[in-house]
Design a protein around this motif. Structure first.
Motif, PDB file in Angstrom:
ATOM      1  N   GLN A  23     -11.753  -5.602  -0.896  1.00  0.00           N
ATOM      2  CA  GLN A  23     -11.168  -4.493  -1.329  1.00  0.00           C
ATOM      3  C   GLN A  23     -10.476  -4.850  -2.777  1.00  0.00           C
ATOM      4  O   GLN A  23     -10.303  -4.129  -3.683  1.00  0.00           O
ATOM      5  CB  GLN A  23     -10.074  -4.214  -0.361  1.00  0.00           C
ATOM      6  N   GLN A  24      -9.786  -6.065  -2.644  1.00  0.00           N
ATOM      7  CA  GLN A  24      -9.048  -6.709  -3.980  1.00  0.00           C
ATOM      8  C   GLN A  24      -9.987  -6.800  -5.055  1.00  0.00           C
ATOM      9  O   GLN A  24      -9.687  -6.369  -6.320  1.00  0.00           O
ATOM     10  CB  GLN A  24      -8.361  -7.551  -3.753  1.00  0.00           C
ATOM     11  N   ASN A  47      -6.107   6.131  -1.146  1.00  0.00           N
ATOM     12  CA  ASN A  47      -6.745   7.815  -1.099  1.00  0.00           C
ATOM     13  C   ASN A  47      -6.715   8.396  -0.119  1.00  0.00           C
ATOM     14  O   ASN A  47      -6.492   9.546   0.326  1.00  0.00           O
ATOM     15  CB  ASN A  47      -8.358   7.631  -1.526  1.00  0.00           C
ATOM     16  N   ASP A  48      -6.933   7.699   1.293  1.00  0.00           N
ATOM     17  CA  ASP A  48      -6.963   8.330   2.773  1.00  0.00           C
ATOM     18  C   ASP A  48      -5.356   8.662   2.875  1.00  0.00           C
ATOM     19  O   ASP A  48      -5.231   9.884   3.589  1.00  0.00           O
ATOM     20  CB  ASP A  48      -7.234   7.068   3.726  1.00  0.00           C
ATOM     21  N   ASN A 106      -9.932   0.717   8.499  1.00  0.00           N
ATOM     22  CA  ASN A 106      -8.501   0.685   8.524  1.00  0.00           C
ATOM     23  C   ASN A 106      -8.153   0.124   9.828  1.00  0.00           C
ATOM     24  O   ASN A 106      -7.651   0.710  10.700  1.00  0.00           O
ATOM     25  CB  ASN A 106      -7.892   1.940   8.614  1.00  0.00           C
ATOM     26  N   CYS A 151      -6.373   2.766   2.874  1.00  0.00           N
ATOM     27  CA  CYS A 151      -6.744   3.009   1.674  1.00  0.00           C
ATOM     28  C   CYS A 151      -5.640   4.082   0.925  1.00  0.00           C
ATOM     29  O   CYS A 151      -5.497   5.038   1.735  1.00  0.00           O
ATOM     30  CB  CYS A 151      -8.176   3.550   1.427  1.00  0.00           C
ATOM     31  N   LYS A 177       0.807  -1.176  -0.166  1.00  0.00           N
ATOM     32  CA  LYS A 177      -0.197   0.085  -0.087  1.00  0.00           C
ATOM     33  C   LYS A 177       0.746   1.236   0.055  1.00  0.00           C
ATOM     34  O   LYS A 177       0.744   2.166  -0.899  1.00  0.00           O
ATOM     35  CB  LYS A 177      -0.882   0.173   1.122  1.00  0.00           C
ATOM     36  N   LEU A 235      -5.002  -2.791   5.589  1.00  0.00           N
ATOM     37  CA  LEU A 235      -6.390  -2.351   5.006  1.00  0.00           C
ATOM     38  C   LEU A 235      -6.215  -0.706   4.595  1.00  0.00           C
ATOM     39  O   LEU A 235      -7.331  -0.516   3.920  1.00  0.00           O
ATOM     40  CB  LEU A 235      -7.633  -2.576   5.549  1.00  0.00           C
ATOM     41  N   ARG A 287     -11.227   6.024   6.680  1.00  0.00           N
ATOM     42  CA  ARG A 287     -12.242   4.924   6.605  1.00  0.00           C
ATOM     43  C   ARG A 287     -12.061   4.197   8.226  1.00  0.00           C
ATOM     44  O   ARG A 287     -10.877   3.931   8.428  1.00  0.00           O
ATOM     45  CB  ARG A 287     -11.799   3.987   5.384  1.00  0.00           C
ATOM     46  N   SER A 344     -12.768  -5.123  -5.556  1.00  0.00           N
ATOM     47  CA  SER A 344     -13.352  -3.899  -6.187  1.00  0.00           C
ATOM     48  C   SER A 344     -12.113  -3.134  -6.691  1.00  0.00           C
ATOM     49  O   SER A 344     -12.543  -1.973  -7.359  1.00  0.00           O
ATOM     50  CB  SER A 344     -13.798  -2.901  -4.965  1.00  0.00           C
ATOM     51  N   ILE A 345     -10.884  -3.456  -6.890  1.00  0.00           N
ATOM     52  CA  ILE A 345      -9.846  -2.729  -7.464  1.00  0.00           C
ATOM     53  C   ILE A 345      -9.849  -2.736  -9.148  1.00  0.00           C
ATOM     54  O   ILE A 345     -10.293  -3.762  -9.697  1.00  0.00           O
ATOM     55  CB  ILE A 345      -8.564  -2.986  -7.280  1.00  0.00           C
TER      56      ILE A 345
END
Ligand code: CTP
Ligand code: MG
Length: 231
Positions: A227-228, A115-116, A208, A113, A43, A111, A205, A230-231
């Protein structure tokens, strides 16, 4: 963001994971076919603003060298007795060419993200103030021991997450002085608060999650799969 910044990350990964009750540190437990530490490193490696990643590993660790780490932006440093000592060791390892900013992220939070992480970096650097990812407390909170004495208003309560991002020198000084004074420091933000430095709360989120117990591991395996997909 137009400013040119220099930013290094620290992953404290020198704990023994006593609450997980395994015969090896929890960061080497697998989620799918990769260890927790590898997922976390993946990540951070995807965040372009992070120039280098320092991982604090115990000198007794018998597992780290077996990982195949693709990223050439990674340096191993010695872990310390407590998490704060591990982070301080990593900060001291950067002293030769210190970055302006340091982002600290628990190995046990795979986990997070991207973006975060980027939101944290952008917000703190534009404000020129340190900050942390945090999520607003959702449950009704009771204070007490055997009996509940009161219900604590939760409108100003946040759960502290990681990453936490601070200016290098301020964090080094704050952690150093907290450890010298024997203060209880559970995250970087608590050292910065103690030093009178600003800590922005940046909403992140709530999934996390820090893997602490076996139940957390089961939940994180499920969420990582989602999560994987939805990528
Ligand atoms: N950590 C560290 N050095 C230490 C203790 C902890 O780098 N001396 C790291 C852990 O590896 C973890 C993060 O700090 O990534 C958060 O700590 P925690 O969840 O408490 O992990 P452990 O200390 O390993 O677990 P436990 O407290 O259950 O023993
Ligand atoms: Mg611990």
């Amino acid at each position: 963001m137009n400013k040119v910044i220099s930013l290094a990350a620290i992953i404290p990964a020198a704990g023994v994971g006593s609450r997980m009750g395994l015969n090896h540190p929890k960061q080497y437990l697998k989620i799918g076919d990769q260890t927790i530490l590898e997922h976390t490193l993946d990540k951070l490696s995807k965040v372009d603003l992070i120039e280098h990643i320092y991982i604090a590993i115990s000198d007794d660790d018998a597992y780290f060298d077996d990982l195949e780490l693709p990223d050439n932006r990674v340096t191993r440093v010695s872990g310390g007795k407590e998490r704060a000592n591990s982070v301080l060791n990593a900060l001291k390892a950067m002293k030769g060419s210190p970055p302006e900013w340091v982002l600290v992220h628990d190995a046990a939070r795979p986990l997070v993200c991207i973006n975060d992480i980027e939101k944290l970096i952008t917000t703190c650097i534009s404000a020129d103030e340190g900050g942390i990812l945090a999520s607003k407390v959702k449950d009704t909170i009771k204070k007490g021991d055997i009996y509940s004495q009161e219900t604590v208003p939760r409108d100003q309560l946040w759960q502290a997450l990681t990453p936490q991002l601070f200016p290098y020198t301020a964090l080094l000084n704050a952690l150093d002085s907290a450890l010298v004074d024997g203060a209880l420091i559970t995250d970087e933000a608590s050292a910065m608060e103690r030093a009178g430095q600003p800590v922005r709360l940046i909403s992140g989120r709530s999934d996390n999650i820090k893997i602490t117990t076996p139940e957390d591991h089961a939940l994180v395996c499920f969420l990582m799969d989602q999560q994987q997909k939805s990528i």
